[in-house]
Design a protein around this motif. Structure first.
Motif, PDB file in Angstrom:
ATOM      1  N   LEU A 245     -32.229   6.914 -34.671  1.00 30.21           N
ATOM      2  CA  LEU A 245     -32.194   6.700 -36.110  1.00 30.21           C
ATOM      3  C   LEU A 245     -30.995   7.286 -36.967  1.00 30.21           C
ATOM      4  O   LEU A 245     -30.409   6.572 -37.635  1.00 30.21           O
ATOM      5  CB  LEU A 245     -33.545   7.352 -36.861  1.00 30.21           C
ATOM      6  CG  LEU A 245     -35.036   6.719 -36.289  1.00 30.21           C
ATOM      7  CD1 LEU A 245     -36.169   7.070 -37.127  1.00 30.21           C
ATOM      8  CD2 LEU A 245     -35.037   5.051 -36.412  1.00 30.21           C
ATOM      9  N   GLY A 246     -30.626   8.425 -36.369  1.00 30.67           N
ATOM     10  CA  GLY A 246     -29.751   9.226 -37.136  1.00 30.67           C
ATOM     11  C   GLY A 246     -28.085   8.761 -36.603  1.00 30.67           C
ATOM     12  O   GLY A 246     -27.429   8.616 -37.427  1.00 30.67           O
ATOM     13  N   SER A 247     -27.961   8.257 -35.290  1.00 29.92           N
ATOM     14  CA  SER A 247     -26.585   7.900 -34.998  1.00 29.92           C
ATOM     15  C   SER A 247     -26.584   6.496 -34.573  1.00 29.92           C
ATOM     16  O   SER A 247     -25.595   5.641 -34.237  1.00 29.92           O
ATOM     17  CB  SER A 247     -26.139   8.816 -33.761  1.00 29.92           C
ATOM     18  OG  SER A 247     -26.409  10.161 -34.246  1.00 29.92           O
ATOM     19  N   GLY A 248     -27.865   5.948 -34.285  1.00 32.82           N
ATOM     20  CA  GLY A 248     -28.097   4.402 -33.880  1.00 32.82           C
ATOM     21  C   GLY A 248     -27.660   4.500 -32.335  1.00 32.82           C
ATOM     22  O   GLY A 248     -27.328   3.468 -31.620  1.00 32.82           O
ATOM     23  N   THR A 249     -27.550   5.448 -31.841  1.00 32.54           N
ATOM     24  CA  THR A 249     -27.207   5.660 -30.133  1.00 32.54           C
ATOM     25  C   THR A 249     -28.550   6.126 -29.394  1.00 32.54           C
ATOM     26  O   THR A 249     -29.290   6.765 -29.873  1.00 32.54           O
ATOM     27  CB  THR A 249     -25.916   6.403 -30.078  1.00 32.54           C
ATOM     28  OG1 THR A 249     -26.405   7.865 -30.372  1.00 32.54           O
ATOM     29  CG2 THR A 249     -24.917   5.997 -30.545  1.00 32.54           C
ATOM     30  N   ILE A 250     -28.366   6.000 -27.945  1.00 36.74           N
ATOM     31  CA  ILE A 250     -29.348   6.691 -27.137  1.00 36.74           C
ATOM     32  C   ILE A 250     -28.373   7.001 -25.945  1.00 36.74           C
ATOM     33  O   ILE A 250     -27.668   6.420 -25.432  1.00 36.74           O
ATOM     34  CB  ILE A 250     -30.469   5.719 -26.611  1.00 36.74           C
ATOM     35  CG1 ILE A 250     -31.222   5.237 -27.731  1.00 36.74           C
ATOM     36  CG2 ILE A 250     -31.196   6.335 -25.394  1.00 36.74           C
ATOM     37  CD1 ILE A 250     -32.293   4.225 -27.291  1.00 36.74           C
ATOM     38  N   TRP A 251     -28.345   8.393 -25.818  1.00 31.64           N
ATOM     39  CA  TRP A 251     -27.570   9.298 -24.833  1.00 31.64           C
ATOM     40  C   TRP A 251     -26.166   8.797 -25.041  1.00 31.64           C
ATOM     41  O   TRP A 251     -25.413   8.602 -24.157  1.00 31.64           O
ATOM     42  CB  TRP A 251     -28.013   8.520 -23.421  1.00 31.64           C
ATOM     43  CG  TRP A 251     -27.572   9.648 -22.300  1.00 31.64           C
ATOM     44  CD1 TRP A 251     -26.588   9.545 -21.759  1.00 31.64           C
ATOM     45  CD2 TRP A 251     -28.592  10.637 -21.833  1.00 31.64           C
ATOM     46  NE1 TRP A 251     -26.543  10.849 -20.688  1.00 31.64           N
ATOM     47  CE2 TRP A 251     -27.898  11.445 -20.995  1.00 31.64           C
ATOM     48  CE3 TRP A 251     -29.950  10.912 -21.829  1.00 31.64           C
ATOM     49  CZ2 TRP A 251     -28.387  12.371 -20.204  1.00 31.64           C
ATOM     50  CZ3 TRP A 251     -30.524  11.987 -21.367  1.00 31.64           C
ATOM     51  CH2 TRP A 251     -29.825  12.686 -20.378  1.00 31.64           C
ATOM     52  N   GLY A 252     -25.793   8.642 -26.501  1.00 35.11           N
ATOM     53  CA  GLY A 252     -24.436   8.376 -26.596  1.00 35.11           C
ATOM     54  C   GLY A 252     -24.268   6.964 -26.727  1.00 35.11           C
ATOM     55  O   GLY A 252     -22.741   6.428 -26.929  1.00 35.11           O
ATOM     56  N   TYR A 253     -25.013   5.911 -26.087  1.00 40.07           N
ATOM     57  CA  TYR A 253     -24.438   4.872 -26.060  1.00 40.07           C
ATOM     58  C   TYR A 253     -24.988   3.913 -27.328  1.00 40.07           C
ATOM     59  O   TYR A 253     -26.213   4.053 -27.541  1.00 40.07           O
ATOM     60  CB  TYR A 253     -25.042   3.725 -24.630  1.00 40.07           C
ATOM     61  CG  TYR A 253     -24.557   4.623 -23.769  1.00 40.07           C
ATOM     62  CD1 TYR A 253     -23.315   4.136 -23.090  1.00 40.07           C
ATOM     63  CD2 TYR A 253     -25.297   5.435 -22.826  1.00 40.07           C
ATOM     64  CE1 TYR A 253     -22.552   4.652 -21.903  1.00 40.07           C
ATOM     65  CE2 TYR A 253     -24.569   5.800 -21.434  1.00 40.07           C
ATOM     66  CZ  TYR A 253     -23.599   5.564 -21.036  1.00 40.07           C
ATOM     67  OH  TYR A 253     -22.796   5.936 -19.913  1.00 40.07           O
ATOM     68  N   GLN A 254     -23.887   2.989 -27.983  1.00 38.05           N
ATOM     69  CA  GLN A 254     -24.539   2.474 -29.075  1.00 38.05           C
ATOM     70  C   GLN A 254     -25.632   1.467 -28.969  1.00 38.05           C
ATOM     71  O   GLN A 254     -25.538   0.590 -27.924  1.00 38.05           O
ATOM     72  CB  GLN A 254     -23.240   1.527 -29.565  1.00 38.05           C
ATOM     73  CG  GLN A 254     -23.459   1.157 -31.016  1.00 38.05           C
ATOM     74  CD  GLN A 254     -23.405   2.294 -32.051  1.00 38.05           C
ATOM     75  OE1 GLN A 254     -22.629   3.532 -31.791  1.00 38.05           O
ATOM     76  NE2 GLN A 254     -24.319   2.384 -33.198  1.00 38.05           N
ATOM     77  N   VAL A 255     -26.891   1.694 -29.415  1.00 41.54           N
ATOM     78  CA  VAL A 255     -28.010   0.629 -29.042  1.00 41.54           C
ATOM     79  C   VAL A 255     -28.226  -0.131 -30.339  1.00 41.54           C
ATOM     80  O   VAL A 255     -28.127  -1.360 -30.314  1.00 41.54           O
ATOM     81  CB  VAL A 255     -29.424   1.448 -29.057  1.00 41.54           C
ATOM     82  CG1 VAL A 255     -30.344   0.536 -28.417  1.00 41.54           C
ATOM     83  CG2 VAL A 255     -28.919   2.426 -27.871  1.00 41.54           C
ATOM     84  N   LEU A 256     -28.130   0.356 -31.342  1.00 44.14           N
ATOM     85  CA  LEU A 256     -28.446  -0.524 -32.819  1.00 44.14           C
ATOM     86  C   LEU A 256     -27.134  -0.818 -33.228  1.00 44.14           C
ATOM     87  O   LEU A 256     -25.980  -0.118 -33.353  1.00 44.14           O
ATOM     88  CB  LEU A 256     -29.101   0.318 -33.685  1.00 44.14           C
ATOM     89  CG  LEU A 256     -30.460   1.079 -33.373  1.00 44.14           C
ATOM     90  CD1 LEU A 256     -31.053   1.820 -34.390  1.00 44.14           C
ATOM     91  CD2 LEU A 256     -31.295  -0.245 -32.979  1.00 44.14           C
ATOM     92  N   GLY A 257     -26.781  -2.167 -33.457  1.00 45.79           N
ATOM     93  CA  GLY A 257     -25.579  -2.806 -33.962  1.00 45.79           C
ATOM     94  C   GLY A 257     -25.228  -2.095 -35.178  1.00 45.79           C
ATOM     95  O   GLY A 257     -25.747  -1.292 -35.952  1.00 45.79           O
ATOM     96  N   SER A 258     -24.101  -2.586 -35.901  1.00 41.08           N
ATOM     97  CA  SER A 258     -23.509  -2.220 -37.118  1.00 41.08           C
ATOM     98  C   SER A 258     -24.288  -2.480 -38.270  1.00 41.08           C
ATOM     99  O   SER A 258     -24.317  -2.047 -39.300  1.00 41.08           O
ATOM    100  CB  SER A 258     -22.134  -2.879 -37.398  1.00 41.08           C
ATOM    101  OG  SER A 258     -22.221  -4.248 -37.253  1.00 41.08           O
TER     102      SER A 258
END
Lengths: 197, 203, 366
Positions: B154-167
């Motif tokens: 939720l905070g960075s939109g990433t999981i394990w540093g990989y972008q998961v949630l788009g822009s």
């Protein structure tokens, strides 16, 4: 910022912008357990402040005068923890002997804080941030005062919450954490006031 | 040693005796790093390593340690293992080591480590204590991993540093800031107490 | 490498030694309160080193105050009345104290440190709690899974229990347990038999103590016990008595009955004893004999699942059903229960139904 003012800045930063409890989560265990009572909270808060203000510069001295010259920096965990433990025990003995009042209000809490993460945490921060001796003292004192303010505020709020209707699952630690969350948000309002790097 | 005993020792800390939910122990030193999944994983492994091996060591010497200086000995043993974690981490992953800062050292004061040593290792055999320490570390670890997962997502939109949630995703900055940790843990405790624990109490 | 190792060990040792030295010096000067006196019940005076918690001072003098947490101030059991020299209460004591207890000058003895002469009052029963060295005199099979163990007291040679109380039995280290543990067992012997303690121990599969007693214990062996403890003893009044027991719950009831017989007690008493089959019943002859010695005593054994070959003619059914059938009017009765928690809870419900007052039910769960 002048060299002279730096310790003062660190002092205020440790209280407000960089509160050891609300931004670094240190000292949570005793915080959650004790904050039910105002008086006990005050006793513990003062004890933490006092021990932090003394052990941080004390550990500074041992680290830079003994460990660094011998290149034994990696031993700092062990050294710090035994210095803290011994110091706390020593102070407890002295207080118990010479002032009954002080022992009742402060000394009795000392054994509880040997394993308080805030104490060790402040010493470790002091090393990582490469503070000077004077700055270490102000950092320790400021962290302690910050912790004191946080636990007093929490105890006050929890006092008011007595009798309030709280969902069963949130009773105790749950609600305390939510309050801590709001307090942390409030303290975020201080950020930007002091910039230290 | 009965096999049932081993299984029970292993399973209780994961479920109904979970240190975080039931005893609210040991959150101090670790909550701070739960804004990133990778950092949390490293911390959790460190805690598991320390809890398991300190329990094992203390259990091995439990009859030789004089009770007056028991706490001191326990602290020293724990500190030794934490130093090992610190050295290994610094050598193999200096990047994360730097990000974790003082929190690796603070495993020493993590109440779970000392708690398991005091409550379990002093009364039980070394192997059993090792398992108990490992399981307590895991029980503690998965809770933190859940928190870290949500906070990072939720905070960075990433999981394990990989972008998961788009822009399209508006990052919840509060989640990676300190209050996010408090709120997530409170919510998790709430969910668990309302759901799982209630059944346990009635049963 | 070697140099680093030596240097690091030396530094750590130096720091630790320095701190330890500092603490030792502080302990000898600042922490030294000299000797202080503790006067107990206005009769005994102990001279002890000051500055230590009252609880540990009393234990080192052989007076055992019950405590479950081992002196950490978290169980609130070790309360002792300090009538003189107590001083103010510590914040760590207050959570455990009710206003009446404060009025009675009760203190939490694990937190209260003795720094000046004090006077304390300790209930007489606690003096009776001692540690006994005993010798196994006899081991008898009562049933296929219950053994009766008779211990002869060696040092001190006399125990003064109330009938129905229990002792703690110390199991030495052996294969199943690598440290000694304590287990509580009720005394089955009459309190007048002051040199002996008789225990009935039922085999619990994998139980540390019961396995030891059933498979390893030998006549002549030395065993440590401490006691007597417990609130399970006969109250002195003229109400009718209902005893209910199962299995080795026989022990305290037997002690109470023997004691009643010796005192010539004429209270009306009924003893319900529950077992599964005939082979779980024991001491039937002794009970018959007690029925002869006690004027108003009836023994009612009941089997829940009598086997065909038992040729059982007595009561059949769960003990709760039998109690409900045979004891109908309980208003003027008090009940003493000893057995498994399940059995006791079920019996309490039945007793309530037949009119026994709640505060007239005493029980010992195991």
């Amino acid at each position: 910022m002048g060299n002279f003012l730096f310790p003062v800045a660190v002092f205020f930063a440790a209280i407000f912008t960089d509160n050891i409890l609300l931004t670094n989560y240190l000292g949570m265990c005793s915080f959650l357990a004790v904050s039910k009572e105002l008086e006990t909270s005050a006793g513990l808060g003062i004890a933490v402040t006092f021990v932090l203000a003394v052990t941080t510069p004390l550990n500074w001295a041992v680290y830079y005068l003994v460990l660094v010259p011998f290149q034994l920096e990696y031993l700092r965990f062990i050294v710090f923890i035994i210095i803290i433990a011994a110091f706390v025990q020593l102070i407890e003995m002295v207080i118990e002997r010479y002032s009954e009042n002080l022992y009742f209000s402060l000394g009795i809490f000392l054994p509880l804080i040997t394993v308080n993460c805030a104490i060790l945490g402040a010493s470790l921060f002091m090393v990582i941030r490469e503070y000077s001796f004077i700055t270490s003292f102000f950092f320790g004192l400021g962290s302690g005062i910050g912790w004191f303010i946080a636990i007093m505020a929490m105890a006050g709020i929890r006092n008011k919450l007595r009798g309030a209707k709280i969902p069963i699952g949130l009773e105790g630690a749950g609600i305390a954490l939510i309050i801590a969350g709001f307090m942390a948000m409030a303290f975020m309002g201080f950020s930007g006031m002091i910039q230290i790097t | 040693m009965a096999r049932g005993m081993v299984k029970k020792t292993f399973l209780t800390p994961l479920g109904k005796d979970n240190p975080v939910f039931v005893q609210i122990l040991g959150i101090c030193s670790t909550l701070a790093v739960t804004n990133k999944l990778a950092n949390t994983m490293v911390m959790v492994l460190g805690v598991m390593f320390t809890t398991a091996l300190s329990s094992w060591t203390i259990s091995l010497f439990r009859k030789q340690i004089p009770s007056r200086i028991r706490m001191m000995v326990e602290t020293l043993v724990i500190a030794t293992y934490v130093i090992i974690v610190d050295i290994i981490l610094k050598a193999y992953n200096p990047e994360i080591w730097k990000q974790l800062g003082p929190y690796v050292g603070l495993i020493i004061t993590n109440c779970i480590v000392m708690g398991r040593v005091e409550a379990f290792a002093l009364q039980n055999k070394p192997t059993l204590s090792l398992i108990d320490g490992l399981a307590s570390g895991m029980g503690y670890g998965y809770v933190l991993l859940i928190i870290a997962f949500v906070r990072e997502l939720l905070g960075s939109g990433t999981i394990w540093g990989y972008q998961v949630l788009g822009s399209w995703w508006t990052k919840w900055a509060i989640m990676v800031m300190p209050p996010g940790g408090f709120f997530m843990l409170a919510i998790l405790i709430w969910v668990v107490h309302e759901g799982v624990m209630k059944e346990g109490k009635n049963g | 490498m070697v140099v680093t190792l030596i240097v690091s060990v030396a530094i750590i040792t130096a720091i630790a030694t320095l701190l330890a030295l500092l603490l030792v010096i502080a302990d000898a000067t600042v922490g030294n309160y000299g000797d202080v006196s503790i006067t107990i019940n206005n009769e005994r005076e102990l001279i002890v080193p000051g500055g230590q918690p009252l609880l540990s001072l009393l234990v080192s003098e052989g007076i055992f105050i019950p405590s479950a947490c081992g002196g950490r101030g978290s169980c609130g059991l070790c309360k002792v009345q300090v009538v003189e020299g107590g001083g103010a209460y510590l914040p760590t004591e207050l959570p455990w104290m009710s206003p009446e207890e404060i009025a009675n000058q009760m203190r939490l003895s694990c937190q209260f440190k003795v720094k000046n002469p004090i006077k304390i009052i300790i209930p007489e029963e606690l003096f009776l709690v001692k540690e006994f060295t005993t010798q196994v005199e006899k081991i008898v099979d009562l049933t296929h899974d219950i053994k009766e163990v008779t211990l002869k007291l060696i040092d001190p040679p006399i125990i003064e229990p109330k009938a129905g109380q229990f002792v703690q039995f110390q199991v030495p280290e052996y294969a199943l347990s690598d440290e000694s543990v304590y287990r509580a067992y009720s005394m089955a012997s009459s309190p007048s038999n002051q040199n002996h303690v008789e225990l009935q121990i039922r085999l619990v599969p994998h139980g540390i103590c019961t396995t030891y007693v059933h498979e390893h214990l030998k006549v002549g062996e030395t065993i440590m016990i401490n006691g007597p403890y417990g609130e399970f003893y006969l109250r002195d009044n003229d109400r009718d008595l209902i005893f209910i027991a199962g299995g080795s719950g026989m022990a305290p009831i037997k002690a109470i009955l023997l004691d009643m017989a010796e005192r010539g007690d004429k209270r009306r008493a009924t003893y319900f004893f529950g077992a599964r089959t005939r082979k779980d019943l024991f001491l039937l002859d002794e009970m018959k004999e007690l029925e002869g010695r006690l004027e108003n005593f009836t023994f009612i054994p009941a089997l829940s699942e009598p086997a065909a070959e038992d040729k059982w003619e007595g009561e059949v059914g769960l003990i709760t059903e039998v109690v409900r059938r045979r004891a109908t009017n309980g208003q003027n009765s008090e009940a003493y229960l000893c057995g498994s928690p399940g059995m006791i809870d079920a019996c309490i419900a039945v007793l309530h139904d037949i009119g026994v007052a709640e505060d007239a039910v005493y029980y010992d769960k195991f």
